[in-house]
Design a protein around this motif. Structure first.
Motif, PDB file in Angstrom:
ATOM      1  N   ARG A  45      44.608  41.924  36.919  1.00  0.00           N
ATOM      2  CA  ARG A  45      43.955  40.832  37.652  1.00  0.00           C
ATOM      3  C   ARG A  45      42.465  40.755  37.344  1.00  0.00           C
ATOM      4  O   ARG A  45      41.882  39.673  37.337  1.00  0.00           O
ATOM      5  N   SER A  46      41.849  41.900  37.093  1.00  0.00           N
ATOM      6  CA  SER A  46      40.405  41.919  36.849  1.00  0.00           C
ATOM      7  C   SER A  46      40.028  41.316  35.503  1.00  0.00           C
ATOM      8  O   SER A  46      38.886  40.895  35.307  1.00  0.00           O
ATOM      9  N   SER A  47      40.972  41.307  34.560  1.00  0.00           N
ATOM     10  CA  SER A  47      40.734  40.795  33.202  1.00  0.00           C
ATOM     11  C   SER A  47      39.654  41.586  32.473  1.00  0.00           C
ATOM     12  O   SER A  47      39.040  41.082  31.524  1.00  0.00           O
ATOM     13  N   LEU A  48      39.410  42.825  32.906  1.00  0.00           N
ATOM     14  CA  LEU A  48      38.389  43.659  32.274  1.00  0.00           C
ATOM     15  C   LEU A  48      38.942  44.467  31.110  1.00  0.00           C
ATOM     16  O   LEU A  48      38.191  44.923  30.253  1.00  0.00           O
ATOM     17  N   TRP A  82      45.913  45.871  39.238  1.00  0.00           N
ATOM     18  CA  TRP A  82      44.508  45.577  39.531  1.00  0.00           C
ATOM     19  C   TRP A  82      43.722  45.343  38.251  1.00  0.00           C
ATOM     20  O   TRP A  82      42.919  44.412  38.155  1.00  0.00           O
ATOM     21  N   LEU A  83      43.967  46.189  37.238  1.00  0.00           N
ATOM     22  CA  LEU A  83      43.279  46.011  35.963  1.00  0.00           C
ATOM     23  C   LEU A  83      43.672  44.688  35.313  1.00  0.00           C
ATOM     24  O   LEU A  83      42.844  44.021  34.685  1.00  0.00           O
ATOM     25  N   SER A  96      48.210  36.480  33.713  1.00  0.00           N
ATOM     26  CA  SER A  96      46.793  36.718  33.417  1.00  0.00           C
ATOM     27  C   SER A  96      46.470  36.361  31.973  1.00  0.00           C
ATOM     28  O   SER A  96      45.399  35.834  31.671  1.00  0.00           O
ATOM     29  N   THR A 107      45.539  38.115  29.616  1.00  0.00           N
ATOM     30  CA  THR A 107      44.410  38.835  29.033  1.00  0.00           C
ATOM     31  C   THR A 107      44.681  40.326  28.858  1.00  0.00           C
ATOM     32  O   THR A 107      44.014  40.980  28.075  1.00  0.00           O
ATOM     33  N   THR A 108      45.634  40.871  29.589  1.00  0.00           N
ATOM     34  CA  THR A 108      45.888  42.313  29.542  1.00  0.00           C
ATOM     35  C   THR A 108      47.341  42.583  29.177  1.00  0.00           C
ATOM     36  O   THR A 108      48.244  41.945  29.710  1.00  0.00           O
TER      37      THR A 108
END
Length: 222
Positions: free
Chosen positions: A95-98, A92-93, A127, A129-130
């Protein structure tokens, strides 16, 4: 940890390059994997990124994290109920790219499902990003197959002053790199101190000692 910068830079690069999406810190318990993971998150934060720690067994020590440079105010800490939920939250983290970098600490008992972990690795790679560092003493074999990078940690010596142990020397080496040549390594000096910063003068007095196990109690008389 001294001498850890090259390894930290390699792992922290995961948040900037897709191939490094999933990294396994392959080490027996007590060999410095947690310290290296915390140092990597500190490096991520220093570069302006956001970090998270998924703490399945609830063993994260905030004092140690702060001593190794982690900004606790900007660290997301999650306590999943089981390995499946931990991996789901990591996905989930991703996918969120936060979050730029996270540690998936599966504890000493849990063995992750290879299929679920493989899907997580694919998701993180897409992603872009993470990145995730995996600590899984009980599931090293499974995680090692899935991870794009495997960093092995091996204790080479205790650091002692006289008969008192004040730290350990650990050899960190990149044993697998799916998209490049493996072989990078560094020597890390990890200091004990129960979360308190070690006196720099004490560190200069420490000398390497044999890694042979010592008895917990030595009877000298009866």
């Amino acid at each position: 940890p001294s001498g850890a910068e090259p390894i930290h830079e390699l792992i922290a690069a995961a948040s900037r390059h897709e191939p490094f999406a999933l990294v396994l810190l392959d080490a027996p318990v007590g060999s410095g994997a947690t310290s290296l993971a915390l140092g990597t998150l500190a490096a991520t934060q220093s570069a302006g990124g956001l970090a998270a720690w998924l703490d399945l067994d609830g063993t994260l020590d905030p004092a140690v994290a702060a001593r190794l440079g982690v900004n606790l105010e900007w660290l997301l800490v999650v306590r999943p109920r089981d390995p499946a939920e931990a991996i789901e939250l990591a996905a989930w983290l991703g996918r969120s790219s936060l979050i730029d970098a996270l540690v998936l600490d599966l504890g000493e008992q849990a063995e992750p499902d290879r299929g679920v972990l493989d899907r997580l690795a694919s998701l993180l790679a897409r992603s872009g990003t993470t990145s995730a560092l995996v600590l899984a003493p009980a599931g090293r074999a499974v995680a090692g197959v899935v991870a794009g990078v495997r960093v092995a940690l091996h204790r080479t010596a205790w650091l002692g002053i006289g008969r008192d142990l004040v730290g350990q020397r650990v050899h960190a080496s990149v044993e697998r790199h799916r998209w490049a040549l493996a072989g990078g390594s560094a020597e890390l000096d990890l200091w004990f101190g129960e979360g308190r910063r070690l006196d720099p003068f004490v560190a200069t007095l420490a000398e390497p000692q044999s890694v042979e196990e010592r008895p917990a109690l030595q009877v000298v008389g009866a």
